[in-house]
Motif scaffolding. Structure first.
Motif, PDB file in Angstrom:
ATOM      1  N   ARG A 104      33.406  29.166  34.499  1.00 27.12           N
ATOM      2  CA  ARG A 104      33.721  28.670  35.851  1.00 27.12           C
ATOM      3  C   ARG A 104      35.228  28.541  36.040  1.00 27.12           C
ATOM      4  O   ARG A 104      35.768  28.912  37.084  1.00 27.12           O
ATOM      5  CB  ARG A 104      33.051  27.316  36.103  1.00 27.12           C
ATOM      6  CG  ARG A 104      31.615  27.411  36.548  1.00 27.12           C
ATOM      7  CD  ARG A 104      31.124  26.097  37.129  1.00 27.12           C
ATOM      8  NE  ARG A 104      31.227  24.996  36.193  1.00 27.12           N
ATOM      9  CZ  ARG A 104      30.229  24.539  35.445  1.00 27.12           C
ATOM     10  NH1 ARG A 104      29.035  25.082  35.544  1.00 27.12           N
ATOM     11  NH2 ARG A 104      30.414  23.536  34.616  1.00 27.12           N
ATOM     12  N   ARG A 105      35.908  28.014  35.028  1.00 30.47           N
ATOM     13  CA  ARG A 105      37.361  27.854  35.110  1.00 30.47           C
ATOM     14  C   ARG A 105      38.055  29.210  35.277  1.00 30.47           C
ATOM     15  O   ARG A 105      38.928  29.370  36.126  1.00 30.47           O
ATOM     16  CB  ARG A 105      37.892  27.155  33.857  1.00 30.47           C
ATOM     17  CG  ARG A 105      39.372  26.784  33.936  1.00 30.47           C
ATOM     18  CD  ARG A 105      39.939  26.352  32.600  1.00 30.47           C
ATOM     19  NE  ARG A 105      40.007  27.422  31.629  1.00 30.47           N
ATOM     20  CZ  ARG A 105      40.929  28.396  31.630  1.00 30.47           C
ATOM     21  NH1 ARG A 105      41.837  28.448  32.554  1.00 30.47           N
ATOM     22  NH2 ARG A 105      40.934  29.320  30.693  1.00 30.47           N
ATOM     23  N   ARG A 106      37.634  30.195  34.492  1.00 39.78           N
ATOM     24  CA  ARG A 106      38.243  31.534  34.580  1.00 39.78           C
ATOM     25  C   ARG A 106      37.979  32.172  35.940  1.00 39.78           C
ATOM     26  O   ARG A 106      38.881  32.770  36.533  1.00 39.78           O
ATOM     27  CB  ARG A 106      37.699  32.442  33.479  1.00 39.78           C
ATOM     28  CG  ARG A 106      38.199  32.077  32.115  1.00 39.78           C
ATOM     29  CD  ARG A 106      37.633  32.996  31.053  1.00 39.78           C
ATOM     30  NE  ARG A 106      38.007  32.552  29.725  1.00 39.78           N
ATOM     31  CZ  ARG A 106      37.694  33.202  28.615  1.00 39.78           C
ATOM     32  NH1 ARG A 106      37.004  34.340  28.676  1.00 39.78           N
ATOM     33  NH2 ARG A 106      38.064  32.733  27.441  1.00 39.78           N
ATOM     34  N   LEU A 107      36.766  32.039  36.422  1.00 39.70           N
ATOM     35  CA  LEU A 107      36.442  32.614  37.731  1.00 39.70           C
ATOM     36  C   LEU A 107      37.222  31.917  38.840  1.00 39.70           C
ATOM     37  O   LEU A 107      37.768  32.577  39.731  1.00 39.70           O
ATOM     38  CB  LEU A 107      34.935  32.523  37.996  1.00 39.70           C
ATOM     39  CG  LEU A 107      34.078  33.470  37.162  1.00 39.70           C
ATOM     40  CD1 LEU A 107      32.604  33.103  37.287  1.00 39.70           C
ATOM     41  CD2 LEU A 107      34.309  34.908  37.581  1.00 39.70           C
ATOM     42  N   ARG A 108      37.277  30.617  38.768  1.00 38.53           N
ATOM     43  CA  ARG A 108      38.007  29.857  39.803  1.00 38.53           C
ATOM     44  C   ARG A 108      39.491  30.227  39.802  1.00 38.53           C
ATOM     45  O   ARG A 108      40.077  30.510  40.845  1.00 38.53           O
ATOM     46  CB  ARG A 108      37.826  28.354  39.595  1.00 38.53           C
ATOM     47  CG  ARG A 108      38.503  27.499  40.651  1.00 38.53           C
ATOM     48  CD  ARG A 108      38.212  25.998  40.537  1.00 38.53           C
ATOM     49  NE  ARG A 108      38.115  25.471  39.192  1.00 38.53           N
ATOM     50  CZ  ARG A 108      36.975  25.124  38.574  1.00 38.53           C
ATOM     51  NH1 ARG A 108      35.820  25.240  39.212  1.00 38.53           N
ATOM     52  NH2 ARG A 108      36.976  24.648  37.353  1.00 38.53           N
ATOM     53  N   LEU A 109      40.100  30.262  38.629  1.00 34.69           N
ATOM     54  CA  LEU A 109      41.518  30.586  38.539  1.00 34.69           C
ATOM     55  C   LEU A 109      41.777  32.034  38.989  1.00 34.69           C
ATOM     56  O   LEU A 109      42.737  32.305  39.722  1.00 34.69           O
ATOM     57  CB  LEU A 109      42.032  30.376  37.114  1.00 34.69           C
ATOM     58  CG  LEU A 109      43.526  30.587  36.890  1.00 34.69           C
ATOM     59  CD1 LEU A 109      44.354  29.739  37.849  1.00 34.69           C
ATOM     60  CD2 LEU A 109      43.893  30.270  35.450  1.00 34.69           C
ATOM     61  N   GLY A 110      40.926  32.952  38.575  1.00 38.72           N
ATOM     62  CA  GLY A 110      41.076  34.346  39.000  1.00 38.72           C
ATOM     63  C   GLY A 110      40.974  34.498  40.507  1.00 38.72           C
ATOM     64  O   GLY A 110      41.763  35.217  41.140  1.00 38.72           O
TER      65      GLY A 110
END
Length: 189
Positions: free
Chosen positions: A163-169
């Protein structure tokens, strides 16, 4: 410990070599960034020959004006991308303006076309510049239609990390609509 605001050593050295007129430095810079420059120009212009021309113009500009790069403003890669963006958008405006009939709404349509091309090129730059873990998560979610749970499983990370990677991306991609230069470079070109 190194200062975080210090520019990368390679960027500073490359600028110094270009300022001294070292042809080998230009060749090295070309080898490193030619595909980036060409792909950004092609993305804006949609034409192979025009992208080739812009690529030549960008490296000519870099060779003739290395002093316009300020290492304190960001990476050399971002500066080269910003120069490419500026030259490609100007070429698009020039070619579209020459092709437009003299109508009142033609200018607005041209600006919309330029804006769309600019946003697409900026998004392309952002995706190719983001760290591999973020790019991998976005590619799984977008191209393979994975949700964050499936993405976590495919990447071998926790669901929170996915979730963190998707949100940041996605946050990085959302900046593609912002006006100005590519991310990481706030200086003039």
């Amino acid at each position: 410990m190194a200062r975080t605001d210090a520019p990368p050593r390679w960027d500073r050295k490359m600028q110094q070599r270009l300022a001294r007129g070292e042809a080998a430095a230009l060749g090295e810079l070309y080898d490193r960034f030619a595909s980036l420059v060409h792909s950004l120009a092609h993305r804006v212009l949609g034409d192979e020959k025009a992208a080739d021309t812009v690529t030549r113009e960008v490296f000519a500009h870099v060779w003739e004006h290395p002093e316009t790069y300020d290492p304190r403003q960001g990476p050399l890669r971002s500066w080269v991308a910003a120069v490419t963006h500026r030259i490609a958008v100007q070429r698009l405006r020039d070619s579209e303006t020459a092709a437009l009939p003299r109508q009142s709404g033609a200018t607005e349509e041209l600006e919309r076309t330029v804006r769309r091309a600019s946003v697409a090129a900026r998004a392309d730059f952002i995706v190719h510049s983001m760290p591999a873990p973020l790019r991998a998560a976005l590619e799984l979610a977008y191209f393979q239609r994975r949700d964050y749970r499936q993405t976590a499983g495919d990447l071998g990370v926790t669901e929170d990390e996915a979730r963190r990677r998707l949100r940041l991306g996605l946050q990085l991609l959302s900046t593609a609509h912002d006006a100005g230069t590519p991310p990481g470079y706030g200086g003039a070109v």
